[in-house]
Design a protein around this motif. Structure first.
Motif, PDB file in Angstrom:
ATOM      1  N   PHE A 225       0.891  -1.099  -0.121  1.00 20.13           N
ATOM      2  CA  PHE A 225      -0.059  -0.088  -0.033  1.00 20.13           C
ATOM      3  C   PHE A 225       0.948   1.366  -0.035  1.00 20.13           C
TER       4      PHE A 225
ATOM      5  N   LEU B 232      15.194  -3.898   9.209  1.00 18.82           N
ATOM      6  CA  LEU B 232      13.932  -2.984   9.631  1.00 18.82           C
ATOM      7  C   LEU B 232      13.531  -1.785   8.669  1.00 18.82           C
TER       8      LEU B 232
ATOM      9  N   ASN C  81      10.865  -0.377   5.368  1.00 19.49           N
ATOM     10  CA  ASN C  81       9.424  -0.936   5.261  1.00 19.49           C
ATOM     11  C   ASN C  81       9.212  -2.036   4.768  1.00 19.49           C
ATOM     12  N   SER C  82      10.039  -2.495   3.991  1.00 18.81           N
ATOM     13  CA  SER C  82       9.850  -3.972   3.380  1.00 18.81           C
ATOM     14  C   SER C  82      10.044  -4.872   4.611  1.00 18.81           C
TER      15      SER C  82
ATOM     16  N   ARG D 183      20.034  -4.238  12.585  1.00 21.00           N
ATOM     17  CA  ARG D 183      21.372  -3.935  13.163  1.00 21.00           C
ATOM     18  C   ARG D 183      21.360  -2.283  13.850  1.00 21.00           C
ATOM     19  N   SER D 184      20.161  -1.453  13.396  1.00 25.05           N
ATOM     20  CA  SER D 184      20.287  -0.271  14.183  1.00 25.05           C
ATOM     21  C   SER D 184      18.885   0.347  14.669  1.00 25.05           C
TER      22      SER D 184
ATOM     23  N   ARG E 213       0.235   4.847   9.895  1.00 23.12           N
ATOM     24  CA  ARG E 213      -0.363   5.528   8.793  1.00 23.12           C
ATOM     25  C   ARG E 213      -1.375   6.615   9.546  1.00 23.12           C
TER      26      ARG E 213
ATOM     27  N   LYS F 155      16.497   9.424   9.756  1.00 16.96           N
ATOM     28  CA  LYS F 155      16.549   8.544   8.513  1.00 16.96           C
ATOM     29  C   LYS F 155      14.821   7.939   8.607  1.00 16.96           C
ATOM     30  N   GLU F 156      14.459   7.466   7.190  1.00 20.10           N
ATOM     31  CA  GLU F 156      13.190   7.424   7.109  1.00 20.10           C
ATOM     32  C   GLU F 156      12.513   6.383   8.213  1.00 20.10           C
TER      33      GLU F 156
HETATM   34  P1  NAP Z   1      15.512   0.505   3.292  1.00 10.51           P
HETATM   35  O1  NAP Z   1      14.611   1.516   3.664  1.00 10.51           O
HETATM   36  O2  NAP Z   1      16.821   0.760   2.486  1.00 10.51           O
HETATM   37  O3  NAP Z   1      16.177  -0.436   4.623  1.00 10.51           O
HETATM   38  C1  NAP Z   1      16.886  -1.666   4.603  1.00 10.51           C
HETATM   39  C2  NAP Z   1      17.082  -2.176   5.843  1.00 10.51           C
HETATM   40  O4  NAP Z   1      18.186  -2.924   5.756  1.00 10.51           O
HETATM   41  C3  NAP Z   1      17.589  -1.066   7.059  1.00 10.51           C
HETATM   42  O5  NAP Z   1      17.064  -1.308   8.095  1.00 10.51           O
HETATM   43  C4  NAP Z   1      19.200  -1.337   6.970  1.00 10.51           C
HETATM   44  O6  NAP Z   1      19.690  -0.978   8.242  1.00 10.51           O
HETATM   45  C5  NAP Z   1      19.151  -2.796   6.629  1.00 10.51           C
HETATM   46  N1  NAP Z   1      20.361  -3.121   6.264  1.00 10.51           N
HETATM   47  C6  NAP Z   1      21.177  -2.698   4.814  1.00 10.51           C
HETATM   48  N2  NAP Z   1      22.269  -3.355   4.825  1.00 10.51           N
HETATM   49  C7  NAP Z   1      22.348  -4.200   6.145  1.00 10.51           C
HETATM   50  C8  NAP Z   1      23.261  -4.772   6.465  1.00 10.51           C
HETATM   51  N3  NAP Z   1      24.444  -5.180   5.899  1.00 10.51           N
HETATM   52  N4  NAP Z   1      23.296  -5.508   7.878  1.00 10.51           N
HETATM   53  C9  NAP Z   1      22.200  -5.529   8.440  1.00 10.51           C
HETATM   54  N5  NAP Z   1      21.186  -4.646   7.905  1.00 10.51           N
HETATM   55  C10 NAP Z   1      21.196  -4.113   6.942  1.00 10.51           C
HETATM   56  O7  NAP Z   1      14.858  -0.881   2.236  1.00 10.51           O
HETATM   57  P2  NAP Z   1      13.356  -1.034   1.935  1.00 10.51           P
HETATM   58  O8  NAP Z   1      12.651  -1.362   3.448  1.00 10.51           O
HETATM   59  O9  NAP Z   1      13.229  -2.241   1.077  1.00 10.51           O
HETATM   60  O10 NAP Z   1      12.576   0.305   1.638  1.00 10.51           O
HETATM   61  C11 NAP Z   1      13.175   0.908   0.225  1.00 10.51           C
HETATM   62  C12 NAP Z   1      12.216   2.090  -0.007  1.00 10.51           C
HETATM   63  O11 NAP Z   1      10.866   1.529  -0.437  1.00 10.51           O
HETATM   64  C13 NAP Z   1      11.899   2.971   1.092  1.00 10.51           C
HETATM   65  O12 NAP Z   1      11.889   4.220   0.511  1.00 10.51           O
HETATM   66  C14 NAP Z   1      10.412   2.779   1.549  1.00 10.51           C
HETATM   67  O13 NAP Z   1       9.916   3.694   2.202  1.00 10.51           O
HETATM   68  C15 NAP Z   1       9.903   2.079   0.331  1.00 10.51           C
HETATM   69  N6  NAP Z   1       8.986   1.199   0.857  1.00 10.51           N
HETATM   70  C16 NAP Z   1       7.729   1.482   1.118  1.00 10.51           C
HETATM   71  C17 NAP Z   1       6.651   0.380   1.423  1.00 10.51           C
HETATM   72  C18 NAP Z   1       5.196   0.969   1.603  1.00 10.51           C
HETATM   73  O14 NAP Z   1       4.457   0.591   2.434  1.00 10.51           O
HETATM   74  N7  NAP Z   1       4.668   1.906   0.458  1.00 10.51           N
HETATM   75  C19 NAP Z   1       6.765  -0.817   1.605  1.00 10.51           C
HETATM   76  C20 NAP Z   1       8.430  -1.080   1.200  1.00 10.51           C
HETATM   77  C21 NAP Z   1       9.221  -0.117   0.947  1.00 10.51           C
HETATM   78  P3  NAP Z   1      20.052   0.405   8.763  1.00 10.51           P
HETATM   79  O15 NAP Z   1      18.926   1.243   9.043  1.00 10.51           O
HETATM   80  O16 NAP Z   1      21.095   0.093   9.858  1.00 10.51           O
HETATM   81  O17 NAP Z   1      20.991   0.759   7.677  1.00 10.51           O
END
Ligand code: NAP
Ligand code: FAD
Length: 534
Positions: free
Chosen positions: A63, A196, A198-199, A219-220, A227, A284-285
């Motif tokens: 969503f 941790l 959004n995915s 990790r952090s 929402r 951060k987001e």
């Molecule tokens: P993301 O926001 O980049 O989150 C990646 C997560 O992986 C972070 O928690 C990060 O930790 C962790 N990570 C990365 N490298 C790591 C490592 N080497 N070891 C341990 N942890 C690691 O990716 P995403 O969740 O796929 O989201 C991508 C974008 O899509 C975002 O803009 C998000 O808003 C959007 N999205 C939106 C929705 C929605 O509901 N509309 C759903 C999914 C995604 P750190 O925080 O420590 O870096």
């Protein structure tokens, strides 16, 4: 304003950013061709059963995490009958409506992949680009005056296997969440999700209903927002305001951090739920998830620290705890960027990081004729950001706006990179403050709302512009591409938001509060009189 001679512009990609770029380029009188490798508009929002090479891939239950009033293009509100937060299929439908409304489809060459973008031989003088496209196995070269890159940045998975010793020995299944589509395959399984964002949060909450057990490793940590925010309004309509942005700028950092932390902990204590970010003041987001806290408190999702190493069947965490018999590991570890059709040195700096002036222009080009749209990640929805970026980019390409010198841009970028490390914490995405960013870009093209003037000429609107949501329509109130419906859209945004949730006649909240207030006044008077008599 008189427009200079039309240019021949290529837009690559027909997702949110590409549609905005195409529309803004055409609006400014340019001959524009958009190349899209798939057979439809919408990019990431077009769900497919399997991840396709070179395209973003989402799971079935995605969503939007920005609401309809904040995630629309600034001159095309999302239809009244849509809910506040939209399923991907519905948002895709909106993108199609946008393309049809502005007659964009006939300028898009579908099933056409851009395979190379190179400077023309006379680039230094002309700023032209040679673009090679491929369709039905045939390649074609066309020269353009400028290129708008809109190929998305959630395509190439970040799979940091090197950070997880023993993963090569792990006998279960592991994958990036790009390949996660729906929960059925994981029924009865023991699943570990790493990351941790959004995915990670979405998938953990979804799998918690059918998997045997779900662990979510971070990790952090992260702030987790709902929402559904104050009084049930969408979080972004309450939080993304000019007033809030103003407070963030004027308050001492320590106080601003305290208020931010307080806001994030209003619904539940992140400490008690093991989610609190290592750097609490990091902007951060946040994660937007209404279910995760409930899953944690019901024990269906267990939050763990980072994984230290894997064995054949277990994960050993940094605190020494162990989870045995793991069936599946899902790396929800985000994405990295890539522009495989472009020489890397154009968009990357000497530290191999994407570095763009205002998140749009490569700073070192001899001519400013290439712009990246939609890469900047801010808290606001992408459509308004892409719209303002595209308008500015087209103005620069047409010579209406000028960029600073190369040296100034590079210096500014270096300074920004250092600042962001503190303010936005560790993240692979380019992040920025939404209101400040939108205001800055819109000021370049003369569409930043003038609050003082509004206060004098239209105080009702000024109030909404300052205290209300910093909605997309604000950026089409004035300027050469202003939209006549913008004022009305701003004044009616709350009504539309309520209309999207209330489908039953209910006694009005204001009636009650009015009665309470009426009862309260004599009580206050009585207290006051009693105090005077003392
Ligand atoms: P993301 O926001 O980049 O989150 C990646 C997560 O992986 C972070 O928690 C990060 O930790 C962790 N990570 C990365 N490298 C790591 C490592 N080497 N070891 C341990 N942890 C690691 O990716 P995403 O969740 O796929 O989201 C991508 C974008 O899509 C975002 O803009 C998000 O808003 C959007 N999205 C939106 C929705 C929605 O509901 N509309 C759903 C999914 C995604 P750190 O925080 O420590 O870096
Ligand atoms: P994309 O949507 O990825 O579109 C890029 C297009 O370019 C695609 O159609 C692709 O086929 C095409 N393309 C790529 N390479 C080529 C080539 N060489 N030749 C021709 N065509 C090419 N953002 C929000 O604002 N709100 C949200 O709620 C939100 N939710 C998200 C949920 C998920 C799961 C993810 C991963 C991201 C989310 N985002 C959200 C961010 C998301 O990236 C944006 O919403 C948006 O989709 C970005 O649009 P885009 O046009 O820049 O890229």
């Amino acid at each position: 304003m008189s427009r200079p001679m039309e240019k021949n512009i290529a837009v690559i990609g027909a997702g949110i950013s590409g549609l905005a770029a195409l529309k803004c380029s055409v609006e400014a009188g340019n001959r524009t061709t958009c190349f899209e490798r798939s057979d439809n508009v919408g990019g990431l929002w077009g769900f497919t059963d399997y991840a396709e090479d070179g395209r973003a891939s989402i799971y079935r239950s995605v969503f939007t995490n920005a609401c309809k009033e904040m995630m629309c293009y600034p001159d095309f509100p999302i239809p009244d009958e849509y809910p506040n937060f939209m399923h991907n299929t519905l948002f895709l439908e909106y993108l199609r409506l946008y393309a049809e409304k502005f007659d964009l489809l006939r300028q898009i060459k579908f099933k056409t992949t851009v395979v190379s973008v190179k400077k023309s031989i006379d680039f230094t003088e002309t700023g032209k680009w040679d673009v090679v496209t491929e369709c039905d196995g045939k390649q074609k070269l066309t020269t353009f005056n400028a290129v708008l890159l809109c190929t998305g940045h959630h395509v190439y998975p970040n799979l940091p296997l090197q950070s997880f010793p023993g993963i090569d020995k792990f006998k279960g299944q592991y994958m990036h969440n790009r390949d996660y589509k729906e929960p059925a395959r994981y029924t009865g399984k023991r699943v570990l999700i790493i990351g941790l964002g959004n995915s990670g949060a979405d998938i953990a909450a979804e799998l918690s209903r059918t998997a045997e057990k779900v662990w979510l490793s971070t990790r952090s940590g992260s702030w987790v927002m709902s929402r559904v925010w104050d009084n049930g309004y969408p979080w972004d309509m309450v939080y993304l305001t000019r007033y809030q942005s103003f407070l963030n700028r004027i308050l001492p950092r320590a106080l601003s951090d305290l208020l931010y932390e307080n806001m994030m902990n209003k619904r539940f204590s992140h400490e008690n739920y093991g989610l609190v970010p290592v750097n609490k003041s990091s902007r951060k987001e946040p994660v937007f998830n209404d279910d995760l806290a409930a899953c944690i408190t019901c024990g269906t999702v267990v939050v763990k620290p980072n994984v230290r190493e894997f064995t054949e069947s277990s994960a050993i965490f940094e605190d020494g705890s162990v989870v045995d018999n793991v069936d599946v590991v899902i790396f929800a570890t985000g994405y990295s960027y890539a522009y495989p059709f472009l020489d890397d040195s154009i968009v990357k700096n000497n530290k191999d990081k994407v570095s763009l002036y205002k998140g749009v222009f490569p700073p070192k080009l001899e001519q400013p004729t290439l712009a990246v749209i939609g890469l900047v990640q801010s808290l606001g929805g992408i459509p308004p950001t892409a719209d303002v970026q595209a308008r500015w980019a087209v103005n620069v390409i047409q010579g209406i706006c000028k960029l600073p010198s190369k040296e100034t841009m590079v210096k500014e970028l270096d300074e920004e990179e250092n600042e962001k490390k503190n303010w936005f914490g560790r993240s692979e995405t380019l992040s920025t403050d939404y209101v400040a960013y939108m205001d800055e870009l819109s000021s370049f093209i003369g569409c930043k709302p003038n609050l003082l003037l509004l206060l004098l000429t239209d105080p009702k609107l000024a109030w909404q512009v300052f205290f209300g949501p910093c909605c997309p329509y604000q950026f089409r109130l004035k300027g050469p591409e202003k939209w006549d419906g913008a004022r009305n859209a701003i004044l009616k945004q709350w009504d539309r938001t309520i209309k999207a949730t209330r489908f039953r006649e209910v006694p009005s909240h204001t009636e009650y509060s009015y009665i309470i207030k009426l009862l309260f006044i004599p009580l206050l008077l009585a207290v006051f009189m009693a105090w005077l008599n003392l």
